[in-house]
Design a protein around this motif. Structure first.
Motif: not given
Ligand code: ATP
Ligand code: MG
Length: 562
Positions: A265-270, A323-325, A327-334, A478-485
């Motif tokens: 699960n990734l924050e700010h997305t679904i 857990n919910v990862v 987004m900074a972790v993904l962006e850090g890798c990129i 894409l979503f303002n909320h860390p866990t939009p759903d």
């Protein structure tokens, strides 16, 4: 031999190591990735793909790509092709053959007949609503169906006639005969086959009006392919007894072991395919490959590389805890990947024209610039410099804030890879907007620090005459909320869509070397971020650059400030 020493271990590798030690499965390791072709793959699937194909690679085993295609009304060939494309892009090799559950429709039918003959399956005429009522609840046992005691002969006859198309959709199903009082609801006589008339299956066409259910299909497909370790996500844990029941009851030659891990699960997305489908179908995004989507196609179009996704999946690891990862972790890798691998370029996103009044008209020169500040192997490039340039509006302030180091009226700044300039005159329109600056350059300052002068700021620029005009798209969450759903505030994920997730800049100027950029290629636009040339699209004959990621984690700052 196995090349696993360098990789972080996890509980699945421990299980496999143990199995190999005990020579279980004759020392074979065979995994599979079983997507349903009812949508595009997302970043969660990437975790599963890299895990399954990674195990096969590291243990000299095999990993099958198998389409779990038992719901023809939701599936299609576009999704099959997109999934193959994404798996290949991630660098995974499924060998010579792509598998489909539908390859086993005949075999599955025969297995169902076997279950009937063993008095372990029956045809049930209850409708969906009645079935639900008979099923019971988590705290209450279910009730036996009145059709449960049909004879083997009657069941065989009805099943054959279901296959022959004699009955309407929903009028009959084949069910396993297990235990309506089982504490595990999955074991309360689950449905094995339902009738679906009038659908054309992307693989089997109109040959069948009877389709097997996932739980029945999956374990048998695994067994038929000789899978040893059937790795799936935790929501299937409660299905494991059923997986085993089918294979034990049918006494299949192979009995793969189902192992569950926690989904990504990734924050700010679904990462729900159903919800991603809704985003596409209802026009909240431009399509499955919209760069704001967490799909592999979207990430690719945004400029993310397979290497960055691999690194990401290594960093998050494989466990059984939910857990919910961030987004900074993904962006850090990129960012880490592109920092190393993306050549540097100059691009002006909010252009402000400057005229170097002491530079001759129609004269140009070429200045050399390094393509990478740390890595000489990237080589050098030539940048045309002339009388008219563009700089970014942000790099000039008439009334500078404190500590502002860039251009101000009467002040000096260095143009990156070029000269020091001084701003002599500010030209404005009738509404007091700055539209142009008149500057002078110091011909002695290229490549050296001017003595006795404090020039702290360095800004980027492009030659107006040579620049390429482009559209640049800046993406945000894409979503303002860390866990939009799962926001627990009564709102749906649609309510949490970020209205500012896309900002389009239509008149940007890029340095002319970018004429050679190839579709999908990534660059660092110096001082701006990492950008990638959109592989498919143009905007009014202009190239489109997608912002892959900013230079720094600007979100961390915002979130700290809150
Ligand atoms: P659906 O609701 O359509 O079944 P799904 O996400 O389960 O959606 P599948 O195509 O069935 O999609 O998934 C294929 C494989 O990918 C499955 O083994 C599933 O466990 C795995 N998978 C799906 N989502 C994730 C995720 N977020 N993290 C890790 N693995 C995932
Ligand atoms: Mg699924």
């Amino acid at each position: 031999m196995r090349d696993i020493e360098s990789k972080p271990s996890n509980f699945i590798r421990h299980i496999i190591d143990e199995d190999l030690k005990n020579n279980k499965n004759g020392g074979r390791v065979a995994t599979r990735f079983p997507p349903e072709p009812n949508g595009y793959l997302h970043i969660g699937h990437a975790k599963s793909i890299l895990l399954n194909f990674g195990l096969a690679e590291d243990y000299n085993g095999t990993c099958n790509l198998r389409f779990d295609d038992t719901n023809p009304h939701k599936e299609n060939i576009e999704f099959v092709e997109a999934i193959k494309n994404d798996v290949a892009w991630l660098g995974c090799d499924w060998g010579d053959q792509v598998y489909f559950s539908s390859d086993y429709f005949d075999a599955l039918y025969d297995f169902a007949v076997q279950l009937i003959k063993k008095e372990k399956a029956y045809i049930c005429d209850l409708n969906a609503e009645e079935m639900r009522a008979y099923r019971g609840t988590l705290t209450e046992a279910g009730k036996d169906s009145p059709y449960r005691e049909r004879t083997v002969e009657e069941n065989l006859d009805l099943f054959a006639r279901m296959k022959a198309g004699e009955f309407e959709d929903g009028s009959k199903v084949l069910r396993a005969k297990i235990d309506m009082a089982s504490p595990n609801i999955n074991m309360r006589d689950p449905t094995l086959y339902r009738i679906r008339h009038g659908v054309v299956h992307h693989q089997t066409g109109a040959a069948w009006c009877l389709y097997p259910m996932y739980d029945f299909t999956h374990c048998i497909s695994d067994a038929l392919e000789g899978i040893t370790h059937s790795v799936c996500t935790l929501e299937f844990e409660d299905h494991r007894p059923l997986y085993n029941w089918f294979l034990d009851t049918l006494e299949t030659e192979n009995h793969p072991q189902q192992i569950e891990f926690s989904r990504l699960n990734l924050e700010h997305t679904i990462t729900s395919k159903r919800k991603l489908t809704e985003l596409v179908d209802n026009g909240h995004v431009e399509g499955w490959d919209d760069p704001r989507m967490p799909t592999i196609a979207g990430l690719r179009r945004r400029g993310c590389t397979p290497a960055a996704l691999r690194e990401f999946c290594q960093r998050i690891g494989v466990t059984k805890s939910e857990n919910v990862v961030e987004m900074a972790v993904l962006e850090g890798c990129i960012r880490d990947d592109l920092n190393k691998n993306a050549p540097r370029r100059m691009a002006v996103l909010h252009p402000l024209k400057i005229v170097i009044t002491n530079y001759p008209e129609d004269q140009f020169e070429e200045l050399e610039a390094a393509n990478h500040p740390q890595d000489e192997s990237f080589g050098m490039r030539k940048l045309p410099f002339g009388r008219e340039l563009y700089i970014d509006q942000e790099d000039f302030k008439e009334v500078p804030p404190k500590k502002y180091k860039r251009l101000i009226p009467g002040g000096e700044v260095r143009l990156r890879n070029a000269y020091v300039i001084r701003c002599d005159e500010v030209i404005k329109d009738a509404h007091d907007n700055v539209i142009e600056l008149h500057c002078t350059y110091d011909a002695d300052t290229h490549g050296k620090n001017p003595e006795g002068r404090k020039v702290k700021g360095v800004i980027h620029w492009v030659s107006a005459k040579h620049a390429i005009e482009a559209e640049v798209r800046l993406y945000d969450r894409l979503f303002n909320h860390p866990t939009p759903d799962n926001s627990k505030d009564g709102k749906t994920y649609i309510d949490h869509l970020n209205p500012q997730s896309l900002l389009t800049l239509t008149h940007c100027y890029l340095e002319p070397t970018l004429i050679d950029a190839t579709p999908g290629e990534q660059f660092q636009f110096e001082r701006e971020g990492y950008y990638s040339l959109d592989p498919m699209h143009q905007a009014n004959n202009k190239p489109i650059y997608n912002r892959t990621v900013t230079l720094r984690d600007t979100w961390a700052k915002i979130e700290k400030r809150r």
